[in-house]
Motif scaffolding. Structure first.
Motif, PDB file in Angstrom:
ATOM      1  N   PRO A 155      -6.472  14.133   3.133  1.00 46.38           N
ATOM      2  CA  PRO A 155      -7.344  13.850   1.975  1.00 46.38           C
ATOM      3  C   PRO A 155      -8.663  13.735   2.538  1.00 46.38           C
ATOM      4  O   PRO A 155      -9.039  13.188   3.583  1.00 46.38           O
ATOM      5  CB  PRO A 155      -6.818  12.238   1.727  1.00 46.38           C
ATOM      6  N   ARG A 158      -5.328   7.451   2.829  1.00 47.46           N
ATOM      7  CA  ARG A 158      -6.139   7.045   1.757  1.00 47.46           C
ATOM      8  C   ARG A 158      -6.141   5.518   1.712  1.00 47.46           C
ATOM      9  O   ARG A 158      -7.499   5.088   1.701  1.00 47.46           O
ATOM     10  CB  ARG A 158      -5.722   7.462   0.310  1.00 47.46           C
ATOM     11  N   GLN A 159      -5.231   4.765   1.570  1.00 50.55           N
ATOM     12  CA  GLN A 159      -5.268   3.341   1.568  1.00 50.55           C
ATOM     13  C   GLN A 159      -5.876   2.680   2.918  1.00 50.55           C
ATOM     14  O   GLN A 159      -6.580   1.777   2.625  1.00 50.55           O
ATOM     15  CB  GLN A 159      -3.776   2.663   0.991  1.00 50.55           C
ATOM     16  N   ASP A 203       3.786  13.316   2.140  1.00 54.50           N
ATOM     17  CA  ASP A 203       3.205  12.391   0.831  1.00 54.50           C
ATOM     18  C   ASP A 203       2.649  11.117   1.427  1.00 54.50           C
ATOM     19  O   ASP A 203       1.781  10.199   0.890  1.00 54.50           O
ATOM     20  CB  ASP A 203       4.220  12.449  -0.261  1.00 54.50           C
ATOM     21  N   SER A 204       3.679  10.326   2.283  1.00 58.21           N
ATOM     22  CA  SER A 204       3.562   9.037   2.587  1.00 58.21           C
ATOM     23  C   SER A 204       2.401   8.984   3.676  1.00 58.21           C
ATOM     24  O   SER A 204       1.701   7.946   3.393  1.00 58.21           O
ATOM     25  CB  SER A 204       4.878   8.686   3.313  1.00 58.21           C
ATOM     26  N   THR A 255      -6.343   1.658  -6.773  1.00 61.48           N
ATOM     27  CA  THR A 255      -5.858   2.941  -7.451  1.00 61.48           C
ATOM     28  C   THR A 255      -6.879   4.158  -7.028  1.00 61.48           C
ATOM     29  O   THR A 255      -7.956   3.947  -7.242  1.00 61.48           O
ATOM     30  CB  THR A 255      -5.754   2.813  -8.936  1.00 61.48           C
ATOM     31  N   GLU A 258      -0.117  11.124   3.554  1.00 61.95           N
ATOM     32  CA  GLU A 258      -1.455  11.102   2.776  1.00 61.95           C
ATOM     33  C   GLU A 258      -1.757   9.985   2.181  1.00 61.95           C
ATOM     34  O   GLU A 258      -2.926   9.268   2.067  1.00 61.95           O
ATOM     35  CB  GLU A 258      -1.266  12.307   1.772  1.00 61.95           C
ATOM     36  N   GLN A 259      -0.879   9.203   1.514  1.00 64.11           N
ATOM     37  CA  GLN A 259      -1.062   7.733   0.911  1.00 64.11           C
ATOM     38  C   GLN A 259      -1.671   6.870   1.706  1.00 64.11           C
ATOM     39  O   GLN A 259      -2.491   6.355   1.380  1.00 64.11           O
ATOM     40  CB  GLN A 259       0.226   7.534   0.151  1.00 64.11           C
ATOM     41  N   PRO A 317      -2.842  -2.587  -3.758  1.00 61.96           N
ATOM     42  CA  PRO A 317      -3.596  -1.204  -3.246  1.00 61.96           C
ATOM     43  C   PRO A 317      -4.454  -0.956  -4.273  1.00 61.96           C
ATOM     44  O   PRO A 317      -4.394  -1.278  -5.684  1.00 61.96           O
ATOM     45  CB  PRO A 317      -2.381  -0.398  -3.189  1.00 61.96           C
ATOM     46  N   ASP A 365       0.871  -1.272   0.086  1.00 62.30           N
ATOM     47  CA  ASP A 365       0.197   0.014  -0.118  1.00 62.30           C
ATOM     48  C   ASP A 365       0.852   1.192   0.015  1.00 62.30           C
ATOM     49  O   ASP A 365       0.298   2.408  -0.187  1.00 62.30           O
ATOM     50  CB  ASP A 365      -0.883   0.084   1.159  1.00 62.30           C
ATOM     51  N   LEU A 366       2.286   1.218   0.203  1.00 59.92           N
ATOM     52  CA  LEU A 366       2.790   2.198   0.445  1.00 59.92           C
ATOM     53  C   LEU A 366       4.016   2.286  -0.457  1.00 59.92           C
ATOM     54  O   LEU A 366       4.863   1.294  -1.198  1.00 59.92           O
ATOM     55  CB  LEU A 366       3.616   2.432   1.811  1.00 59.92           C
ATOM     56  N   GLU A 367       4.342   3.725  -1.057  1.00 64.43           N
ATOM     57  CA  GLU A 367       5.503   3.873  -2.082  1.00 64.43           C
ATOM     58  C   GLU A 367       6.692   4.370  -1.243  1.00 64.43           C
ATOM     59  O   GLU A 367       6.721   4.830  -0.331  1.00 64.43           O
ATOM     60  CB  GLU A 367       5.041   4.811  -3.340  1.00 64.43           C
TER      61      GLU A 367
END
Length: 280
Positions: free
Chosen positions: A199, A257-258, A250-251, A278, A253-254, A276, A80-82
């Motif tokens: 978000p 969301r997920q 950024d992480s 999209t 927020e991602q 994850p 789920d994480l980039e």
């Protein structure tokens, strides 16, 4: 160091402190057979209401109650994480001594009661109570990326208490703004609290950025934490990310969301995908 309860406020571990301080429901048929959606709900750990309490046909279904298994299923995974976040097994031991201190009441000459709120924030960041004590199931996971850390908690709460806590968090950028806290050794830390965007997910939300400037291992250090909390019915996802190298906007927020999507899937009786979703 004794093991403390698992919560998303212990973002930065004692390991980092040693080096750089851181830190629908479907009804059964007349014969009692179980439908496929029943099975999926049970596997996701969702408590199903009995038939007498189910929502009438044609009306929106209320989310099911969160269970221990459901809270665990809703937790984020590495997929789920980039950005190369690696999941860890000792997130319940994370803590940061920079968050321990007594707020200087002299910083609040015209509203001394505000000092109490700022002390409560520091205590909550260290002692598990950012959203108050969960009244239902709770699960925790953590990830590392270099010297930064990201922590997520999924838990069930009393609805009124959860809403009140989110409202309180949203007042802190004005109430606290900037203040001084003194550690047990007499070292002073400057704490800044600002609003952070979250978000537009879930039913209600709050976001903060907290930075603490002090000394670590004889040198200056700044701990920065990005924090987001989202309510879904009577459950919530709380995400905190950051470290001595800066925040993780950024992480976080991602992750929120997920994490919110995974929690909604569980509460709707489904099983979160291993990949994850999209999201725009």
């Amino acid at each position: 160091m004794s093991r403390r309860p698992s919560h998303p406020v212990r973002l930065l571990a004692s390991a980092l402190a040693a080096g750089a301080l851181l830190t629908t429901a479907a009804c059964s048929d007349g014969g009692g057979s179980e439908s496929a959606s029943d099975t999926a709900a049970e596997q996701a750990g969702v408590a199903r209401p009995d038939a007498a309490k189910q929502t009438p046909t044609g009306s929106p279904s209320a989310p099911a109650a969160l269970t221990e298994a459901g809270a665990k299923a809703a937790l984020l995974t590495e997929a789920d994480l980039e950005g190369g976040w690696n999941q860890v097994q000792d997130a319940d031991k994370w803590r940061d001594r920079l968050l321990v201190g007594e707020v200087d009441v002299a910083d609040f000459l015209t509203a001394k009661s505000d000092a109490t709120d700022c002390q409560a924030l520091l205590d909550a960041l260290y002692d598990d109570g950012l959203l108050g004590d969960p009244s239902g199931p709770s699960a925790l996971t953590g990830f590392e990326q270099g010297d930064s850390r990201l922590l997520e908690q999924v838990a069930g709460y009393d609805r009124a208490g959860l809403d009140a806590r989110l409202k309180w968090l949203r007042t802190l950028p004005d109430t606290c703004d900037e203040f001084t806290a003194t550690g047990s050794g007499g070292a002073e830390r400057t704490v800044q609290v600002t609003e952070a965007s979250v978000p537009d997910v879930g039913d209600a939300r709050a976001g903060l950025r907290v930075s603490v400037k002090g000394d670590a291992d004889g040198g200056p250090a700044t701990l920065t934490l990005d924090i987001a909390a989202v309510r879904v019915d009577t459950s919530a996802v709380t995400v905190m990310g950051g470290g001595l190298e800066g925040g993780q906007t950024d992480s976080v927020e991602q992750a929120v969301r997920q994490g919110t999507e995974r929690l909604k899937t569980v509460l709707d009786g489904g099983t979160p995908s291993p990949q994850p979703t999209t999201m725009d």
